[in-house]
Motif scaffolding. Structure first.
Motif, short mmCIF file in Angstrom:
data_model
loop_
_atom_site.label_atom_id
_atom_site.label_comp_id
_atom_site.label_asym_id
_atom_site.label_seq_id
_atom_site.Cartn_x
_atom_site.Cartn_y
_atom_site.Cartn_z
N ILE A 1 -5.52 6.53 7.79
CA ILE A 1 -4.44 5.89 8.54
C ILE A 1 -3.06 6.12 7.92
N ALA A 2 -3.02 6.56 6.66
CA ALA A 2 -1.73 6.75 5.99
C ALA A 2 -1.93 7.57 4.73
N GLN A 3 -0.82 7.82 4.03
CA GLN A 3 -0.88 8.55 2.76
C GLN A 3 -0.14 7.76 1.69
N VAL A 4 -0.66 7.80 0.48
CA VAL A 4 -0.07 7.06 -0.64
C VAL A 4 1.35 7.55 -0.93
N GLY A 5 2.22 6.60 -1.26
CA GLY A 5 3.60 6.95 -1.61
C GLY A 5 4.20 5.91 -2.53
N PRO B 1 -4.96 10.41 0.83
CA PRO B 1 -5.30 9.78 2.11
C PRO B 1 -5.74 8.33 1.92
N ILE B 2 -5.26 7.45 2.79
CA ILE B 2 -5.62 6.03 2.77
C ILE B 2 -6.54 5.77 3.96
N LYS B 3 -7.68 5.14 3.70
CA LYS B 3 -8.66 4.87 4.74
C LYS B 3 -8.59 3.42 5.22
N ALA B 4 -8.94 3.21 6.47
CA ALA B 4 -9.04 1.85 7.00
C ALA B 4 -10.21 1.16 6.32
N ALA B 5 -9.96 -0.03 5.78
CA ALA B 5 -11.00 -0.76 5.05
C ALA B 5 -12.07 -1.33 5.97
N ALA C 1 0.54 -0.85 2.06
CA ALA C 1 1.99 -0.74 1.89
C ALA C 1 2.40 0.33 0.88
N HIS C 2 3.69 0.67 0.93
CA HIS C 2 4.36 1.67 0.08
C HIS C 2 3.93 3.10 0.44
N ASN C 3 3.48 3.30 1.67
CA ASN C 3 2.97 4.61 2.07
C ASN C 3 4.09 5.65 2.13
N SER C 4 3.71 6.89 1.89
CA SER C 4 4.66 7.98 2.08
C SER C 4 4.73 8.36 3.55
N LEU C 5 3.60 8.14 4.25
CA LEU C 5 3.54 8.51 5.66
C LEU C 5 2.49 7.65 6.36
N ASN C 6 2.87 7.06 7.49
CA ASN C 6 1.91 6.34 8.33
C ASN C 6 1.38 7.31 9.38
N LEU C 7 0.08 7.31 9.60
CA LEU C 7 -0.53 8.28 10.51
C LEU C 7 -1.08 7.64 11.79
N VAL C 8 -0.86 6.35 11.98
CA VAL C 8 -1.34 5.67 13.18
C VAL C 8 -0.20 4.91 13.82
N LYS C 9 -0.37 4.60 15.10
CA LYS C 9 0.66 3.88 15.85
C LYS C 9 0.13 2.52 16.30
N GLU C 10 1.07 1.61 16.52
CA GLU C 10 0.71 0.27 16.95
C GLU C 10 -0.11 0.32 18.24
N GLY C 11 -1.18 -0.46 18.27
CA GLY C 11 -2.04 -0.52 19.45
C GLY C 11 -3.27 0.37 19.37
N GLU C 12 -3.27 1.33 18.45
CA GLU C 12 -4.43 2.23 18.31
C GLU C 12 -5.63 1.49 17.73
N TRP C 13 -6.82 1.92 18.13
CA TRP C 13 -8.05 1.42 17.52
C TRP C 13 -8.47 2.43 16.46
N VAL C 14 -8.82 1.94 15.27
CA VAL C 14 -9.25 2.83 14.20
C VAL C 14 -10.62 2.39 13.70
N GLU C 15 -11.39 3.36 13.25
CA GLU C 15 -12.72 3.08 12.72
C GLU C 15 -12.66 2.94 11.20
N VAL D 1 4.45 0.63 6.03
CA VAL D 1 3.28 -0.24 5.96
C VAL D 1 2.49 -0.18 7.25
N VAL D 2 1.18 -0.29 7.12
CA VAL D 2 0.27 -0.39 8.26
C VAL D 2 -0.47 -1.71 8.14
N ILE D 3 -0.55 -2.46 9.24
CA ILE D 3 -1.30 -3.71 9.27
C ILE D 3 -2.38 -3.58 10.34
N LEU D 4 -3.62 -3.81 9.95
CA LEU D 4 -4.74 -3.73 10.89
C LEU D 4 -5.28 -5.13 11.18
#
Length: 230
Positions: A193-197, A139-143, A174-188, A160-163
């Motif tokens: 937000i994603a999984q390593v890949g 699991p990848i966490k929002a920094a 970047a290089h994620n196996s799976l992105n778990l968030v969508k554009e426009g979402e607010w994350v804490e 890739v996810v860009i916050l």
């Protein structure tokens, strides 16, 4: 019949010869763009990023990268002209609103793991983030808390996810196996937000992580706590 001296004949036909043989102006088009392709050229302004430009025009960033021969989406500079296919007019690109509190966010590590490669600003060995080794699917966490500016596939970066964060800061995962968030979402901060890949140009499972102030890459090691300190 009046005879035209050779020199006079040469003078008469020479302009015609020049006009007939002069090369036509060459129209240089971006790679893969046909001359009849409709679009506009957007001149990059300070603070603009490629994904924000593409978002404003509603075009696929990978297509824009291909047409303009852009290998690295972060490698665009103020004054650079970028062809935007399908656009009918040049748009103003909304920039991230500056925070009232311009202090640097208190970032945390998105994952724990061995640093495979660090930040390097040397143009010959440029690396605009850190590569962190971790098992596939980690699991990848929002920094830091922020809004998802982009979640999708980018050439080279893979998934890739860009916050977007307060104060004009951005983080890239970047290089994620799976992105778990969508554009426009607010994350804490700390939210998964994603999984390593190893998607995109990656050798083995790892996370490529960047911190930016506007379009400028910063060394994450100077902004993150010591590993395993949270």
């Amino acid at each position: 019949m009046k005879v035209i001296p050779f020199f006079g004949f040469f003078v008469l036909i020479f302009p015609v010869f020049i006009l007939g043989c002069a090369p036509k102006p060459i129209r240089v088009e971006p790679h893969g763009v046909k001359s009849e392709t409709k679009g506009v050229y957007h001149t990059v302004k300070p603070g603009e990023t490629l994904w924000r430009i593409c978002k404003a025009y509603g075009v696929d960033m990978n297509k824009v990268m291909s047409l303009n021969r852009i290998e690295d989406p972060s490698d665009i500079k103020a004054g650079q002209k970028i062809f935007i296919p399908g656009a009918t007019k040049v748009l103003e690109i909304p920039l991230a609103k500056p925070s009232v509190d311009s202090s640097v966010p208190k970032f945390i590590w998105p994952i724990n793991g061995k640093i495979l490669r660090g930040f390097c600003a040397d143009p010959s060995r440029r690396h605009e983030g850190v590569d962190i080794k971790a098992p596939f699917g980690t699991p990848i966490k929002a920094a830091a808390s922020g809004r998802v500016g982009f979640s999708g596939w980018l050439r080279g970066y893979g998934n890739v996810v860009i916050l977007e964060h307060e104060g004009g800061f951005y983080t890239v995962y970047a290089h994620n196996s799976l992105n778990l968030v969508k554009e426009g979402e607010w994350v804490e901060k700390g939210q998964i937000i994603a999984q390593v890949g190893n998607s995109g140009k990656a050798e083995g499972a790892h996370l490529h992580f960047e911190i930016r102030k506007g379009p400028k890459p910063l060394d994450p090691m100077t902004l993150l706590p010591k590993m395993n300190s949270y």
